[in-house]
Design a protein around this motif. Structure first.
Motif, PDB file in Angstrom:
ATOM      1  N   UNK A 156      11.763   2.380  -1.968  1.00  0.00           N
ATOM      2  CA  UNK A 156      10.476   1.772  -3.119  1.00  0.00           C
ATOM      3  C   UNK A 156       8.966   3.124  -1.965  1.00  0.00           C
ATOM      4  N   UNK A 157       8.049   2.106  -2.789  1.00  0.00           N
ATOM      5  CA  UNK A 157       6.922   2.909  -2.195  1.00  0.00           C
ATOM      6  C   UNK A 157       6.449   1.803  -0.883  1.00  0.00           C
ATOM      7  N   UNK A 158       6.994   1.774  -0.389  1.00  0.00           N
ATOM      8  CA  UNK A 158       6.541  -0.098   0.109  1.00  0.00           C
ATOM      9  C   UNK A 158       6.118   0.426   1.992  1.00  0.00           C
ATOM     10  N   UNK A 159       5.514  -0.504   3.277  1.00  0.00           N
ATOM     11  CA  UNK A 159       5.787   0.469   4.189  1.00  0.00           C
ATOM     12  C   UNK A 159       6.465  -0.621   4.797  1.00  0.00           C
ATOM     13  N   UNK A 160       7.118  -1.518   4.218  1.00  0.00           N
ATOM     14  CA  UNK A 160       7.741  -2.608   4.918  1.00  0.00           C
ATOM     15  C   UNK A 160       8.226  -3.575   4.173  1.00  0.00           C
ATOM     16  N   UNK A 161       9.321  -4.247   4.852  1.00  0.00           N
ATOM     17  CA  UNK A 161      10.747  -4.903   3.447  1.00  0.00           C
ATOM     18  C   UNK A 161      10.250  -5.636   3.645  1.00  0.00           C
ATOM     19  N   UNK A 162       9.145  -6.351   3.704  1.00  0.00           N
ATOM     20  CA  UNK A 162       8.327  -7.948   3.877  1.00  0.00           C
ATOM     21  C   UNK A 162       6.643  -7.554   3.265  1.00  0.00           C
ATOM     22  N   UNK A 163       6.410  -6.303   2.755  1.00  0.00           N
ATOM     23  CA  UNK A 163       5.450  -6.308   1.765  1.00  0.00           C
ATOM     24  C   UNK A 163       6.012  -6.850   0.537  1.00  0.00           C
ATOM     25  N   UNK A 164       4.880  -7.754  -0.163  1.00  0.00           N
ATOM     26  CA  UNK A 164       4.723  -8.110  -1.509  1.00  0.00           C
ATOM     27  C   UNK A 164       4.674  -7.401  -2.756  1.00  0.00           C
ATOM     28  N   UNK A 165       4.165  -6.399  -2.222  1.00  0.00           N
ATOM     29  CA  UNK A 165       4.230  -4.914  -3.217  1.00  0.00           C
ATOM     30  C   UNK A 165       4.596  -4.257  -3.277  1.00  0.00           C
ATOM     31  N   UNK A 166       4.732  -2.711  -4.241  1.00  0.00           N
ATOM     32  CA  UNK A 166       4.462  -1.637  -3.471  1.00  0.00           C
ATOM     33  C   UNK A 166       2.806  -0.577  -3.626  1.00  0.00           C
ATOM     34  N   UNK A 167       2.758   0.412  -2.956  1.00  0.00           N
ATOM     35  CA  UNK A 167       1.115   0.537  -2.367  1.00  0.00           C
ATOM     36  C   UNK A 167       0.802   1.273  -3.285  1.00  0.00           C
TER      37      UNK A 167
END
Ligand code: GLC
Length: 432
Positions: free
Chosen positions: A118-129
């Motif tokens: 997925x388009x996240x930076x970190x596993x704890x991100x609440x949403x994709x970027x």
């Protein structure tokens, strides 16, 4: 399928019949309500309440931006309160600068495997970027029209909605053309569409190299300007994204957001017709990279401008007569296919082989989706092609009745494919 290449407007060869019979319609409407109720998720994350329809319980457990807009629209005809809650939830995922992500993880942290994909930076991100087609203001307006029980809904979110559309203009109108650019194929919502093959090649969605594209863009902070500067061929002014952007801007202006949004919609619409319309082919093309190279692949997004209320009539009639009603292109046994049947990449069942017992599919390469019908069928009716519109829709409704709410349907056989109990197929409620 061998097909004759001829336009047969008004011909008797159109498939299907006009509509389902009364009891069948009622049963389909009932099934849609069942799925939408079943897929409803609500709770609280760090003190923020949420309520949304997950696209499909096993396959897609989170909130997806444009899915939520579609399911809010579908639901609003019988439960406007939950439809409003769904759109409010989407806005609650907004960052202070106006950005709203493609996917939002409310109730659960994403798993490690998805965190790579997925388009996240970190596993704890609440949403994709990354983004998805900006449908929210149009959906807001449709739901508001059905909100007699809550008349202040229409105007309650003008400031955050404005901030969202301002963010898009500032961060995604990369060349001042008034059109938005996407930096990955999945930002279009049409992930593996063959029109992107010539831009991203083996890094397209559904290809092993996609992970490399995500990893590279992650390194660049999913910042479209940085990506476009360092990789000038890899951004696309995509037609469908811009159609929904224009519709959103107009809706925002009508909701009371301000004239500047109507002006911006006019400029974007002019740019779309000036730059993306190919008068010879009679189709709209995406434009790739700094060179604005047209992506000449005939997919349903080439027809999507039909749903603009401000498209020159002559252009709209050409799209319908020369393409949508051409039995070689879009009149498959179960219309409306996501790719014209004349394209070498057309694959009505999206079947790309097997892995052990699993059938592998790459979607948006041929099958028919209900959101496509929701965008194109009303435009056909509006322009006077009522009978043809009903007859294009009939086989899709039949397939839904037989196969249930699936993610997409084989454009030849009507077999239901992809995720089961798929929320936005509930848009059929709007077409019945
Ligand atoms: C697929 C579709 C995308 C949709 C998502 C969730 O990735 O291509 O458009 O939003 O599934 O349904």
């Amino acid at each position: 399928m061998t097909r004759r290449h001829s336009s047969h407007l008004g011909s008797d060869d159109l498939p299907g019949r006009a509509t389902l019979a009364g009891p069948e319609r009622a049963a389909l409407a009932e099934e849609i309500r069942r799925v939408l109720e079943q897929n409803w998720r609500e709770g609280e994350r760090e003190g923020v309440p949420y309520g949304y329809t997950c696209p499909s319980p096993g396959h897609y457990p989170y909130q997806w931006y444009w899915d939520s807009c579609f399911t809010a629209i579908a639901r609003s005809s019988y439960d406007a309160a939950r439809a409003r809650e769904e759109l409010r939830t989407l806005l609650r995922a907004q960052r202070p600068d106006g950005f709203i992500g493609h996917t939002i993880f409310w109730g659960q942290r994403i798993d490690a495997e998805r965190a790579r994909r997925y388009n996240v930076v970190d596993r704890d991100d609440h949403t994709t970027w990354t983004i998805q087609p900006p449908l929210i203001a149009w959906a807001w307006e449709i739901v508001a029209r059905r909100s007699d029980d809550d008349p202040s809904f229409a105007g309650e979110a003008l400031e955050p909605l404005a901030r969202h559309y301002d963010w898009l203009a500032e961060h995604r109108d990369l060349d001042g053309s008034s059109l938005l650019a996407i930096v990955q194929p999945d930002e279009s919502g049409l992930d593996a569409s063959p029109k992107f093959d010539q831009v991203w090649g083996r890094r397209c969605c559904g290809q092993p190299g996609f992970l490399l594209l995500v990893r590279r863009n992650r390194r660049l902070g999913f910042d479209a300007r940085r990506i476009a500067t360092q990789h000038p061929a890899e951004h696309v002014r995509e037609v469908l994204t811009n159609v929904l952007y224009i519709q959103g801007l107009r809706a925002l202006a009508r909701l009371g957001g301000g004239e500047r949004f109507a002006d911006r919609a006019d400029r974007a619409r002019e740019a779309l017709v000036r730059d993306c319309w190919d008068g010879e082919a009679g189709l709209f093309w995406d434009l790739a990279g700094t060179e604005a190279r047209p992506l000449r692949v005939n997919t349903w997004s080439s027809l999507a401008p039909l749903c603009l209320d401000s498209l020159p009539e002559e252009v709209a009639h050409r799209l319908i007569r020369e393409h949508l009603l051409d039995d070689a292109e879009y009149v498959t046994p179960v219309p409306i296919p996501s790719v014209a049947a004349t394209e070498p990449s057309f694959n009505p069942g999206a079947d790309v082989g097997r892995f052990l017992v699993l059938k592998l599919r790459r979607y948006w390469r041929g099958p028919s989706w209900v959101n496509t019908a929701w965008m194109l069928i009303p435009a056909m009716r509006h322009l006077g092609y009522t009978d043809q519109a009903d007859r294009m829709l009939g086989p899709l409704l039949d397939a839904m009745q037989r196969e249930g709410l699936r993610e997409y349907y084989d454009a030849g056989s009507g077999e239901g494919l992809g995720a089961v109990d798929f929320g936005w197929s509930g848009l059929a409620l709007e077409l019945l």
